[in-house]
Design an enzyme around this catalytic site. Structure first.
Site, mmCIF file in Angstrom:
data_model
loop_
_atom_site.group_PDB
_atom_site.id
_atom_site.type_symbol
_atom_site.label_atom_id
_atom_site.label_comp_id
_atom_site.label_asym_id
_atom_site.label_seq_id
_atom_site.Cartn_x
_atom_site.Cartn_y
_atom_site.Cartn_z
ATOM 1 N N GLY A 57 1.155 -1.656 0.247
ATOM 2 C CA GLY A 57 -0.491 -0.046 0.578
ATOM 3 C C GLY A 57 0.681 1.176 -0.148
ATOM 4 O O GLY A 57 1.941 0.766 0.017
ATOM 5 N N ASP A 180 -13.224 8.077 -6.328
ATOM 6 C CA ASP A 180 -11.619 7.120 -7.010
ATOM 7 C C ASP A 180 -12.130 5.765 -7.124
ATOM 8 O O ASP A 180 -12.089 4.940 -6.875
ATOM 9 C CB ASP A 180 -10.578 6.937 -6.222
ATOM 10 C CG ASP A 180 -9.534 6.494 -6.568
ATOM 11 O OD1 ASP A 180 -9.686 6.248 -8.114
ATOM 12 O OD2 ASP A 180 -8.011 6.670 -6.001
ATOM 13 N N ARG A 184 -10.004 -1.504 -9.947
ATOM 14 C CA ARG A 184 -8.812 -1.333 -9.533
ATOM 15 C C ARG A 184 -8.805 -0.993 -7.134
ATOM 16 O O ARG A 184 -8.631 -2.161 -6.590
ATOM 17 C CB ARG A 184 -7.673 -1.148 -9.741
ATOM 18 C CG ARG A 184 -7.672 0.669 -9.285
ATOM 19 C CD ARG A 184 -6.631 2.110 -10.152
ATOM 20 N NE ARG A 184 -7.332 3.155 -9.940
ATOM 21 C CZ ARG A 184 -7.898 3.858 -10.712
ATOM 22 N NH1 ARG A 184 -7.995 2.768 -12.104
ATOM 23 N NH2 ARG A 184 -8.312 4.629 -10.409
ATOM 24 N N ASN A 185 -9.938 -0.613 -7.502
ATOM 25 C CA ASN A 185 -10.099 -0.691 -6.133
ATOM 26 C C ASN A 185 -11.541 -0.648 -5.554
ATOM 27 O O ASN A 185 -11.787 -0.635 -3.798
ATOM 28 C CB ASN A 185 -10.602 1.752 -6.251
ATOM 29 C CG ASN A 185 -9.132 1.987 -6.203
ATOM 30 O OD1 ASN A 185 -8.312 1.437 -5.885
ATOM 31 N ND2 ASN A 185 -9.176 3.003 -6.821
ATOM 32 N N ASP A 201 -10.516 1.052 -0.574
ATOM 33 C CA ASP A 201 -9.628 2.737 -0.874
ATOM 34 C C ASP A 201 -9.953 3.376 -0.735
ATOM 35 O O ASP A 201 -10.598 4.387 -1.739
ATOM 36 C CB ASP A 201 -8.659 1.722 -2.399
ATOM 37 C CG ASP A 201 -7.728 2.919 -2.332
ATOM 38 O OD1 ASP A 201 -7.168 4.101 -1.490
ATOM 39 O OD2 ASP A 201 -6.548 2.189 -3.421
HETATM 40 P P1 ADP Z 1 -3.389 2.044 -0.275
HETATM 41 O O1 ADP Z 1 -4.579 2.704 -0.196
HETATM 42 O O2 ADP Z 1 -2.758 2.430 0.608
HETATM 43 O O3 ADP Z 1 -2.184 2.213 -1.397
HETATM 44 P P2 ADP Z 1 -4.445 -0.786 -1.036
HETATM 45 O O4 ADP Z 1 -5.257 -0.316 0.331
HETATM 46 O O5 ADP Z 1 -4.560 -0.230 -2.106
HETATM 47 O O6 ADP Z 1 -3.509 0.276 -0.478
HETATM 48 O O7 ADP Z 1 -4.290 -1.843 -0.539
HETATM 49 C C1 ADP Z 1 -2.952 -2.638 -1.417
HETATM 50 C C2 ADP Z 1 -3.366 -3.880 -1.347
HETATM 51 O O8 ADP Z 1 -3.153 -4.846 -0.923
HETATM 52 C C3 ADP Z 1 -4.513 -4.335 -2.512
HETATM 53 O O9 ADP Z 1 -4.378 -3.893 -3.533
HETATM 54 C C4 ADP Z 1 -4.668 -5.842 -2.079
HETATM 55 O O10 ADP Z 1 -4.304 -6.352 -2.995
HETATM 56 C C5 ADP Z 1 -4.242 -5.865 -0.993
HETATM 57 N N1 ADP Z 1 -5.470 -5.724 0.036
HETATM 58 C C6 ADP Z 1 -5.515 -4.265 0.413
HETATM 59 N N2 ADP Z 1 -7.218 -4.290 1.712
HETATM 60 C C7 ADP Z 1 -6.986 -5.667 1.627
HETATM 61 C C8 ADP Z 1 -8.020 -6.684 2.108
HETATM 62 N N3 ADP Z 1 -9.294 -6.010 3.006
HETATM 63 N N4 ADP Z 1 -8.323 -7.881 1.874
HETATM 64 C C9 ADP Z 1 -6.890 -7.955 1.112
HETATM 65 N N5 ADP Z 1 -6.509 -7.359 0.523
HETATM 66 C C10 ADP Z 1 -6.439 -6.591 0.583
#
Ligand code: ADP
Length: 341
Positions: A57, A180, A184-185, A201
């Protein structure tokens, strides 16, 4: 050891105050003017076991892990977002605000916040685990091949669209603009047939709240291809902004994860969209679903449907086209796989 997944536990049991031993006090440092931090549950760190990294993330690694909910309940699978050990002050603030934003919501199509570990480093945000991964990857994995039809039917695609629209309607009712909404989100509970899509997200809403877009480089980081003209031209955002984005998500769903406007720069997209050009119907898209997309892309935000209208239309398409929707998605053109993503 028996592991349970979160889906087996009624989510209302995971709300603030239900977790034995949870520290449910309000930290005065979480005062973000109009956000209510009282639903942020501080969880005891020793109830958590991190197993493996599942993603990266903006703030740090995201892990899959287990949380011991209480003595009677088997541990539950969770996703743990981490903030790197020595965060900049702004990252710490953003990380906290993301948790506060997520704690405001309670809906089956919005990824649920279970709690946080904010009282020492590394800071954690603990979310329900969505094992099916993100919807864009899932759609791409399920494209038809020349010798095999897709595992998905149009009915499956309509269900995903319905899930996302339900989550958006909840946000619309709460006058919250996500900014957003994109494939992808969205995350999926599972890749299996009983999958449910949930909106995740909330980083964009958070950054706008702090005016951080400008700090982070302005339009380069904006999801321009998902935005309506009044948003990228005049910075006007409303629930009708999310409606436009939802139209693009519908297009992503029915194209099985294509990138919108392939080969075009953000600048070019702004130009053509202003000129009234819209994405073509994806290959597998029922005409009624394409007409819904086009309504979402009305240049006048007032003329776009609300999410309530969108859900009505989706229900109607589902009930009127049962046979068509159960038919298999097959390769119709020989260049399907060679198209640019
Ligand atoms: P950020 O918004 O902080 O950049 P994300 O929320 O996009 O981070 O999380 C990065 C990745 O982690 C996502 O693409 C997904 O693959 C995984 N991820 C995030 N939240 C979850 C969740 N609740 N369950 C499973 N995978 C998750």
């Amino acid at each position: 050891k028996e592991r349970a997944i979160i889906a087996n536990i009624p989510l209302n049991r995971l709300q603030a105050g239900n977790l034995a031993g949870a520290i449910n006090t309000i930290n005065p440092n979480y005062a973000f003017n109009n956000w209510d931090s009282s639903r942020l549950v501080e969880l005891p760190r020793d109830r958590l076991t991190l197993i493996q990294s599942i993603g990266k993330g903006a703030f740090g690694e995201v892990y899959m892990g287990y949380l011991i909910f209480d003595e009677e309940t088997p541990e539950i699978a969770v996703a743990v977002k981490t903030l790197s050990a020595m965060p900049a002050q702004s990252s710490e603030r953003d990380f906290t605000l993301e948790a506060i934003i997520m704690s405001q919501f309670d809906h089956e199509n919005i990824v649920k916040l279970i709690g946080v570990c904010f009282q020492s480093n590394p800071r954690y945000i603990i979310l329900e685990l969505l094992e099916g991964g993100d919807m864009q990857t899932f759609l791409r994995e399920n494209r038809p091949k020349t010798n095999a039809s897709s595992q998905l039917t149009l009915y499956d695609l309509m269900q995903l669209a319905h899930n996302v629209a339900s989550g958006c309607q909840y946000l619309e009712n709460r006058h919250f603009v996500h900014r957003d909404v994109a494939a992808r989100n969205c995350l999926l509970t599972t890749k299996d047939v009983d999958r449910i899509a949930k909106i995740a997200d909330f980083g964009m809403a958070r950054d706008i709240y702090h005016n951080d877009y400008y700090r982070k480089g302005g339009s380069a980081v904006l999801p321009v291809k998902w935005m309506p003209p009044e948003a990228f031209l005049d910075g006007i955002f409303s629930s009708k902004t999310d409606v436009w984005s939802f139209g693009i998500v519908l297009w992503e769903i029915f194209s099985l994860g294509f990138s919108p406007y392939p080969g075009k720069s953000n600048q070019e997209v702004m130009h053509v969209v202003r000129g009234g050009i819209r994405l073509d119907a994806p290959e597998h898209c029922p005409p009624s679903a394409y007409s819904l997309m086009k309504n979402c892309w009305d240049p006048d935000p007032k003329l776009r449907p609300s999410f309530e209208d969108i859900l009505k239309s989706l229900n109607e398409i589902i009930s009127k086209n049962k046979e068509l929707l159960y038919s298999q998605i097959t390769v119709k053109t020989k260049n399907l796989h060679s198209r640019t993503l």
